[in-house]
Design an enzyme around this catalytic site. Structure first.
Site, short mmCIF file in Angstrom:
data_model
loop_
_atom_site.label_atom_id
_atom_site.label_comp_id
_atom_site.label_asym_id
_atom_site.label_seq_id
_atom_site.Cartn_x
_atom_site.Cartn_y
_atom_site.Cartn_z
N CYS A 166 0.80 -1.22 0.00
CA CYS A 166 0.00 0.00 0.00
C CYS A 166 0.83 1.28 0.00
CB CYS A 166 -0.95 0.00 1.20
SG CYS A 166 -1.95 -1.51 1.26
N HIS A 306 -2.76 8.01 6.40
CA HIS A 306 -2.98 6.69 5.81
C HIS A 306 -4.37 6.21 6.22
CE1 HIS A 306 -1.92 2.96 3.93
NE2 HIS A 306 -2.01 2.27 5.05
N GLU A 317 -0.82 5.17 13.88
CA GLU A 317 -0.53 6.39 13.12
C GLU A 317 -0.74 7.63 13.97
OE1 GLU A 317 -1.33 8.47 8.77
OE2 GLU A 317 -2.72 6.92 9.46
N LYS A 338 -9.74 7.69 2.72
CA LYS A 338 -10.23 6.32 2.65
C LYS A 338 -11.63 6.19 3.24
CE LYS A 338 -5.67 4.08 2.72
NZ LYS A 338 -4.81 5.27 2.85
N HIS A 343 -9.73 1.81 0.50
CA HIS A 343 -8.28 1.67 0.44
C HIS A 343 -7.89 1.20 -0.96
CE1 HIS A 343 -4.22 1.08 1.36
NE2 HIS A 343 -4.31 0.48 2.53
N PHE A 402 1.83 -3.45 3.94
CA PHE A 402 2.19 -4.76 4.47
C PHE A 402 3.69 -5.00 4.23
CE2 PHE A 402 -2.22 -7.03 4.02
CZ PHE A 402 -2.69 -6.27 5.08
#
Length: 417
Positions: A166, A306, A317, A338, A343, A402
């Site tokens: 991502c 994010h 975050e 998002k 996402h 990831f």
């Protein structure tokens, strides 16, 4: 050894394909109005899945090139071509008048052609190897978005994909920035693209328990930083920018949207999917970005988070932002796109980078929708539910993937000297 003076990188053109619009204008309008692009999955029958919702791109048709050529491209490549066309047109650059040897194309994708893999694997099982398309490999590999854009426009500079889950789209932009800074390229077409809302893709994320199961209220499913968040929503789309050296942009009289001031990259070195709960990795990349841009923490006025709507990510975050900004964190506007577009995986960082620039350009911050119940561990200003007018000089855009991949892009409003 002669040192090359560092060039400043600026953004002069932008293109978008998202779940709330197939161009920049419609995407921006819907985001400012707080409209969600999440709904029940239409592309295939998802009734047997625990999650039956996603943020799909609607009414997409790539009519810019030959239909036969389109059929030889996976959907993620088609998105990139559409966004690249818009970005190039928006920039006003005349490619035929440029040295195409000095124009690169770097486009990230986290997964690539998952849809074509599923289709052709079915052909293999049903009818044997002779029924597998000879175009399987060039259709599925993640670098083909960059390759096809270069082929269409005849661009012979560096050409490849960044693949970091991502963080892929944001990493592509950082690479593009570095090619400009070092004087290796005059122009780079860069960003990210993704389209893997497929049965296998959905099943994989469902098996991880990573997705929201709020199937009865799709538009309310993605709720970053809200105490009731239960997972992210899969999205798809593409974001592409035209980035060039300030010198080159001024010479051709280009309109300049923003300056790419700096970037920072780090790794959690913790787990293949879960973020480090301490937030050390994201904090490190934000610190690196500020240092690279020569910006003080208290100069930041907006962060495009994010903000995935997962319990662990949003908490870590928030903690990372506090580590980097200290008390100033409570004075900074933070929002997550998002909440409306889901996402976009490998495309997320690039799309959100563009939205960050649009926020600065228009002086409006799109909201984090579905923020209803505050979380005591997520206690910052997330621009809840309603867009906000704001004068923004310096912004950060975060992307985490990831594998522990973290990247932060620092963007600054451009002012003529």
């Amino acid at each position: 050894m002669t040192m090359v003076n560092r060039q400043e990188a600026v953004v002069t053109g932008m293109g978008l394909v998202t779940p709330v619009g197939n161009d920049v204008l419609s995407t921006w309008t819907n985001l400012v109005e707080g409209r969600s692009g999440v709904g029940l999955i239409q592309d295939f029958d998802a009734t047997k899945f625990p999650t039956r919702i996603a943020a799909e791109v609607k009414n997409f048709n790539l009519d810019l090139i030959d239909k036969k050529a389109v059929r030889r491209m996976d959907r993620f490549v088609q998105f990139a071509i559409k966004a690249a066309h818009e970005a190039i047109a928006d920039s006003g650059i005349s490619l035929d008048n440029e040295d195409k040897n000095r124009i690169g194309v770097i486009i990230g994708a986290g997964i690539g052609g998952l849809r074509i893999i599923e289709q052709q694997h079915s052909n293999l099982l049903d009818a044997g190897p002779s029924r597998v398309s000879p175009l399987l490999i060039p259709m599925l590999i993640p670098d083909m978005a960059a390759g096809q854009v270069a082929i269409i426009f005849g661009l012979r500079g560096p050409n490849f994909a960044t693949v970091s889950a991502c963080a892929s789209g944001a990493h592509a932009i950082a690479v593009g920035c570095e090619l400009i800074r070092t004087g290796k390229m005059d122009v780079v077409i860069t960003g990210g693209t993704e389209s893997c809302i497929t049965p296998l893709g959905l099943a994989g994320f469902c098996s991880m328990n990573a997705l929201s199961e709020r199937n009865n209220e799709p538009e309310k499913a993605s709720r970053p930083f809200d105490a009731g968040r239960d997972g992210f929503v899969m999205g798809e789309g593409s974001g592409i920018v035209v980035m060039e050296s300030l010198e080159h942009a001024i010479a051709r009289g280009a309109r300049i949207y923003a300056k790419m001031s700096g970037y920072g990259m780090s790794c959690d070195a913790y787990h293949i999917t879960a973020p480090d709960p301490s937030g050390i990795g994201p904090a490190l990349c934000m610190e690196y970005a500020l240092r690279d841009a020569n910006i003080l923490p208290e100069q930041v006025s907006y962060i495009n988070a994010h903000g995935t709507s997962t319990p662990l990510n949003d908490r870590s975050e928030t903690l990372a932002i506090k580590k980097v900004l200290g008390e100033h964190a409570y004075k900074v506007a933070i929002s997550s796109n998002k909440s409306m577009i889901g996402h976009l995986l490998g495309a997320a960082g690039a799309v959100e980078f563009i939205i960050t620039i649009l926020s600065m350009h228009h002086g409006i911050i799109p909201p984090t929708i579905n923020y209803e119940v505050p979380d005591s561990e997520c206690d910052l200003d997330y621009v809840p539910n309603v867009a906000r007018k704001a004068s923004i000089e310096i912004s950060l855009s975060n992307s985490f993937g990831f594998g522990g991949h973290n990247i932060c892009l620092c963007v600054q409003k451009y002012k003529k000297e």
